[in-house]
Design a protein around this motif. Structure first.
Motif, mmCIF file in Angstrom:
data_model
loop_
_atom_site.group_PDB
_atom_site.id
_atom_site.type_symbol
_atom_site.label_atom_id
_atom_site.label_comp_id
_atom_site.label_asym_id
_atom_site.label_seq_id
_atom_site.Cartn_x
_atom_site.Cartn_y
_atom_site.Cartn_z
ATOM 1 N N UNK A 1 -22.053 18.234 -21.372
ATOM 2 C CA UNK A 1 -22.788 18.347 -22.631
ATOM 3 C C UNK A 1 -23.321 19.900 -22.849
ATOM 4 N N UNK A 2 -23.153 20.766 -21.888
ATOM 5 C CA UNK A 2 -23.612 22.107 -22.165
ATOM 6 C C UNK A 2 -22.611 23.151 -22.266
ATOM 7 N N UNK A 3 -22.380 23.592 -23.545
ATOM 8 C CA UNK A 3 -21.524 24.541 -24.022
ATOM 9 C C UNK A 3 -21.595 25.760 -23.017
ATOM 10 N N UNK A 4 -22.693 26.329 -22.612
ATOM 11 C CA UNK A 4 -22.751 27.449 -21.842
ATOM 12 C C UNK A 4 -22.964 27.131 -20.542
ATOM 13 N N UNK A 5 -22.620 26.190 -19.871
ATOM 14 C CA UNK A 5 -22.635 25.710 -18.588
ATOM 15 C C UNK A 5 -22.160 26.860 -17.744
ATOM 16 N N UNK A 6 -22.366 26.896 -16.445
ATOM 17 C CA UNK A 6 -22.065 28.163 -15.729
ATOM 18 C C UNK A 6 -20.594 28.215 -15.706
ATOM 19 N N UNK A 7 -19.636 27.258 -15.368
ATOM 20 C CA UNK A 7 -18.446 27.366 -15.287
ATOM 21 C C UNK A 7 -17.448 27.518 -16.500
ATOM 22 N N UNK A 8 -18.218 27.109 -17.667
ATOM 23 C CA UNK A 8 -17.627 27.244 -18.924
ATOM 24 C C UNK A 8 -17.590 28.801 -19.164
ATOM 25 N N UNK A 9 -18.703 29.353 -19.088
ATOM 26 C CA UNK A 9 -18.747 30.866 -19.176
ATOM 27 C C UNK A 9 -17.934 31.540 -18.134
ATOM 28 N N UNK A 10 -17.826 31.186 -16.784
ATOM 29 C CA UNK A 10 -17.221 31.844 -15.996
ATOM 30 C C UNK A 10 -15.610 31.675 -16.140
ATOM 31 N N UNK A 11 -15.148 30.525 -16.662
ATOM 32 C CA UNK A 11 -13.946 30.305 -16.783
ATOM 33 C C UNK A 11 -13.286 31.126 -17.974
ATOM 34 N N UNK A 12 -14.036 31.011 -19.105
ATOM 35 C CA UNK A 12 -13.610 31.878 -20.309
ATOM 36 C C UNK A 12 -13.684 33.344 -20.271
ATOM 37 N N UNK A 13 -14.839 33.772 -19.561
ATOM 38 C CA UNK A 13 -14.984 35.264 -19.598
ATOM 39 C C UNK A 13 -14.595 35.954 -18.356
ATOM 40 N N UNK A 14 -14.258 35.183 -17.043
ATOM 41 C CA UNK A 14 -13.807 35.850 -15.942
ATOM 42 C C UNK A 14 -14.965 36.196 -15.221
ATOM 43 N N UNK A 15 -14.971 36.703 -14.079
ATOM 44 C CA UNK A 15 -16.110 36.775 -13.095
ATOM 45 C C UNK A 15 -16.463 38.420 -13.017
ATOM 46 N N UNK A 16 -17.651 38.793 -13.156
ATOM 47 C CA UNK A 16 -18.021 40.350 -12.905
ATOM 48 C C UNK A 16 -19.263 40.395 -11.958
ATOM 49 N N UNK A 17 -18.896 39.974 -10.902
ATOM 50 C CA UNK A 17 -19.910 40.115 -9.635
ATOM 51 C C UNK A 17 -20.172 41.636 -9.537
ATOM 52 N N UNK A 18 -21.596 41.563 -9.313
ATOM 53 C CA UNK A 18 -21.994 43.336 -9.101
ATOM 54 C C UNK A 18 -21.997 43.621 -7.649
ATOM 55 N N UNK A 19 -21.890 42.472 -6.915
ATOM 56 C CA UNK A 19 -21.948 42.723 -5.326
ATOM 57 C C UNK A 19 -20.777 42.197 -4.590
ATOM 58 N N UNK A 20 -20.453 42.987 -3.609
ATOM 59 C CA UNK A 20 -19.491 42.519 -2.776
ATOM 60 C C UNK A 20 -19.929 42.417 -1.307
ATOM 61 N N UNK A 21 -20.064 41.309 -0.744
ATOM 62 C CA UNK A 21 -20.568 41.014 0.571
ATOM 63 C C UNK A 21 -19.560 40.865 1.478
ATOM 64 N N UNK A 22 -19.699 41.576 2.776
ATOM 65 C CA UNK A 22 -18.749 41.163 3.887
ATOM 66 C C UNK A 22 -19.650 40.685 5.126
ATOM 67 N N UNK A 23 -19.305 39.294 5.265
ATOM 68 C CA UNK A 23 -20.196 38.408 6.152
ATOM 69 C C UNK A 23 -19.270 38.107 7.146
ATOM 70 N N UNK A 24 -19.814 37.303 8.285
ATOM 71 C CA UNK A 24 -19.012 36.708 9.426
ATOM 72 C C UNK A 24 -18.676 35.387 9.158
ATOM 73 N N UNK A 25 -17.601 34.967 9.781
ATOM 74 C CA UNK A 25 -16.997 33.629 9.742
ATOM 75 C C UNK A 25 -18.073 32.562 10.069
ATOM 76 N N UNK A 26 -19.126 33.001 10.699
ATOM 77 C CA UNK A 26 -19.904 31.839 11.669
ATOM 78 C C UNK A 26 -20.266 31.035 10.629
#
Ligand SMILES: [Zn+2]
Length: 221
Positions: A23-48
């Motif tokens: 029901x939410x036009x602007x749900x997180x995935x609707x937005x991410x799917x239509x405008x793509x990803x724009x993360x500001x942070x790259x994180x390198x973590x352990x597989x643990x």
């Protein structure tokens, strides 16, 4: 059906209720799917399995670009034509294409990769883990020189932190990282998660030491 898959599907149903609200036009995935990803942070973590970056930080979908490997290591820049470079290619994509503003290396206590490094390669020197952990061999050397008299657990803890410093140095061997850092567009940060105490430590470049981050209701001091 496979039990692990049943559990995964139950989790996915909860996830879908939270992030795919029809029901939410602007749900997180609707937005991410239509405008793509724009993360500001790259994180390198352990597989643990105990150190999931999104769970640890409460990050929303689309917020963190992540690569996880054994012991959260960044290899030095090597020719792309030789071998296969999972971590380096994620790094390149994050900095060159996504133009992230921060790189966080997230180390942690009780790291099995670092334990293997500190025990030495004699057990199985040709294994993928032994070869991979060679990236952090300078961390082992420093810890054995400076803390050789301490007990094994203490040495491992020092090595977990020291290897974050190795990875921070290796980041700068990639020309595209160095360029972005020098032009002020990118910050590189080393963080250590003590999973026994529930504490976060940040590497301070000025003092060359880790300092504990005091958590407040609104953030960090
Ligand atoms: Zn680890």
């Amino acid at each position: 059906m496979n039990k692990a898959l049943v559990r995964l599907m139950a989790g996915f149903r909860r996830f879908k209720e939270k992030y795919f609200q029809e029901e939410l036009e602007n749900s997180i995935y609707r937005r991410l799917a239509s405008s793509g990803q724009t993360p500001k942070t790259f994180l390198i973590g352990c597989s643990d399995s105990r150190v999931d970056p999104a769970i640890l930080t409460g990050a929303l979908p689309g917020e963190l670009f992540v690569v996880r490997n054994v012991a959260n290591l960044v290899p030095p820049c090597e020719p792309s034509a030789v071998g296969f470079h999972g971590t380096s290619s994620a790094l390149e994509f994050a900095v060159v294409n996504l133009k992230v503003e921060n790189i966080i290396i997230l180390g942690h206590r009780q790291c099995g990769g670092i334990r293997a490094l500190m025990r030495g390669p004699q057990e199985n020197p040709d294994s993928f883990v032994s070869q991979w952990m060679n990236i952090a061999k300078d961390a082992r050397k420093v810890v054995m020189q400076e803390h050789g008299n301490e007990d094994e657990e203490t040495r491992i803890r020092y090595a977990e932190m020291e290897s974050i410093k190795v990875s921070l140095r290796n980041l700068m061997t990639f020309p595209f990282v160095r360029e972005a850092v020098e032009s002020g567009q990118l910050s590189c940060i080393g963080v250590y998660f003590d999973l026994e105490e529930g504490e976060l430590w940040e590497f301070d470049q000025d003092t060359n030491k880790f300092r504990q981050l005091e958590l407040t209701r609104h953030g960090v001091t």
